[in-house]
Enzyme design. Structure first.
Site, PDB file in Angstrom:
ATOM      1  N   GLU A  41       0.876  12.020 -34.086  1.00  0.00           N
ATOM      2  CA  GLU A  41       0.331  10.714 -34.510  1.00  0.00           C
ATOM      3  C   GLU A  41      -0.032  10.711 -35.996  1.00  0.00           C
ATOM      4  OE1 GLU A  41      -1.357  13.018 -33.053  1.00  0.00           O
ATOM      5  OE2 GLU A  41      -3.475  12.979 -33.649  1.00  0.00           O
ATOM      6  N   HIS A  48      -0.017  17.441 -34.470  1.00  0.00           N
ATOM      7  CA  HIS A  48      -0.420  16.035 -34.346  1.00  0.00           C
ATOM      8  C   HIS A  48       0.724  15.078 -34.671  1.00  0.00           C
ATOM      9  CE1 HIS A  48      -4.870  16.405 -33.994  1.00  0.00           C
ATOM     10  NE2 HIS A  48      -4.669  17.568 -34.592  1.00  0.00           N
ATOM     11  N   CYS A  61      -3.725  18.445 -29.513  1.00  0.00           N
ATOM     12  CA  CYS A  61      -4.804  19.250 -30.079  1.00  0.00           C
ATOM     13  C   CYS A  61      -5.930  19.413 -29.052  1.00  0.00           C
ATOM     14  CB  CYS A  61      -5.262  18.628 -31.399  1.00  0.00           C
ATOM     15  SG  CYS A  61      -6.168  19.783 -32.442  1.00  0.00           S
TER      16      CYS A  61
END
Lengths: 82, 225
Positions: free
Chosen positions: B199, B197, B89
């Site tokens: 994560e 994302h 990002c």
């Protein structure tokens, strides 16, 4: 010395912000606007000794992203009267 | 000893903790947390993550200021030495601004902030970040960004495609990105930038675990290196 730098999206790079503003202008009833492009103006206050080359490097290294933007430099006449 | 990972925090980063947690879940060790103003990377870092967020309030352009912060000079050198660098990002924006990756990330074509889970196609399974995925596999990973509209000129896009450097592609239109590109690799394959994302998709409580294999791929590649 004041230096005014205009940073603009390169021709052909889609400007979603400009398009939204264009749409709003039309919504307000303004006819005859065929396109809107939005850029950024940056004013620098620099030493008189600052070279054109240095200003160019400031633009290339940080102020503009050369992948998507062009810039132009205008020096403003701020010399004090003698 | 396992891989030594590091997560860089810039002023305005807000996914740095999520990134650190994801790395800890996968490696079993808590990553080093580095501050953007540090002048040097510690010795022996095996993996660097640049997290999401709004570094420097997105002043000037997203990622522009962070790319010129003191620590980034060392990150660039490490990347050039072959240390794996993952930018997610805002981290992807920083990598393009730092010229570690080509192109630029512009305002979403819709002008809207997009925050939802999107299907991605894994285009390259040979990279050190994507080895644990199946070729052409579709995975679900969240996006949350305003400036994710990937732009590069046609020659650059052709080169990226031809060299297998498109790692992830949106399965359908998302933010206006050229050729629906969601994530790209550098020429050497050790730098990955992506808007989605991974994560945020590490365990089932996140609503999906498809991001986990990205970290597992990298850690496995490092262990085998």
């Amino acid at each position: 010395m004041k230096v005014r730098i205009l940073v603009r999206l390169k021709p052909g790079v889609l400007d979603p912000q400009g398009r939204a503003v264009h749409h709003s202008l039309e919504g307000l009833g303004f006819d005859g606007v065929s396109d809107v492009r939005i850029g950024r103006m940056i004013e620098l206050d620099v030493d008189e000794a600052t070279t054109d080359e240095a200003i160019d490097q400031m633009c290339r290294q940080l102020l503009a992203n050369m992948v998507i933007e062009d810039y132009s430099v205008e020096k403003l006449n701020t010399a004090e009267p003698a | 000893m396992g891989a030594r990972c590091a997560v860089v925090t810039f002023p305005g980063s807000n996914c740095d903790r999520d990134m650190a947690v994801a790395l800890e879940k996968v490696t079993g060790a808590s990553p080093l947390r580095l501050w953007h103003g540090d002048s040097e990377l510690p010795e022996g870092i095996d993996f660097i993550a640049l997290p999401g967020g709004f570094s420097y309030g997105d002043y000037l352009r997203s990622g522009a200021m962070a790319a010129r912060s003191p620590l980034m000079a060392s990150v660039i050198k490490a990347a050039e030495r072959g240390v794996p660098v993952l930018g997610v990002c805002n981290g992807f924006q920083v990598l393009t601004e730092a010229k570690l990756l080509p192109g630029a990330l512009m305002r979403n074509a819709s002008q809207n902030f997009i925050c939802r889970t999107v299907p991605l196609i894994v285009e390259n399974t040979q990279s050190l970040f994507t080895g644990a995925y199946e070729a052409g596999e579709q995975v679900q990973i969240p996006v949350a960004h305003h400036d994710g509209n990937f732009f590069a000129d046609e020659d650059t896009l052709d080169r990226l495609e031809g060299e297998g450097r498109v790692a992830f592609r949106y399965a359908g239109p998302c933010n206006g990105s050229r050729r629906d590109i969601a994530g790209i690799l550098n020429q050497a394959g050790n730098v990955l930038g992506m808007m989605p994302h991974p994560e945020r998709a590490i365990e089932s409580d996140h609503g999906g675990e498809d991001g986990r294999r990205l970290f597992e791929s990298a850690i496995r590649a490092l262990a085998g290196a």
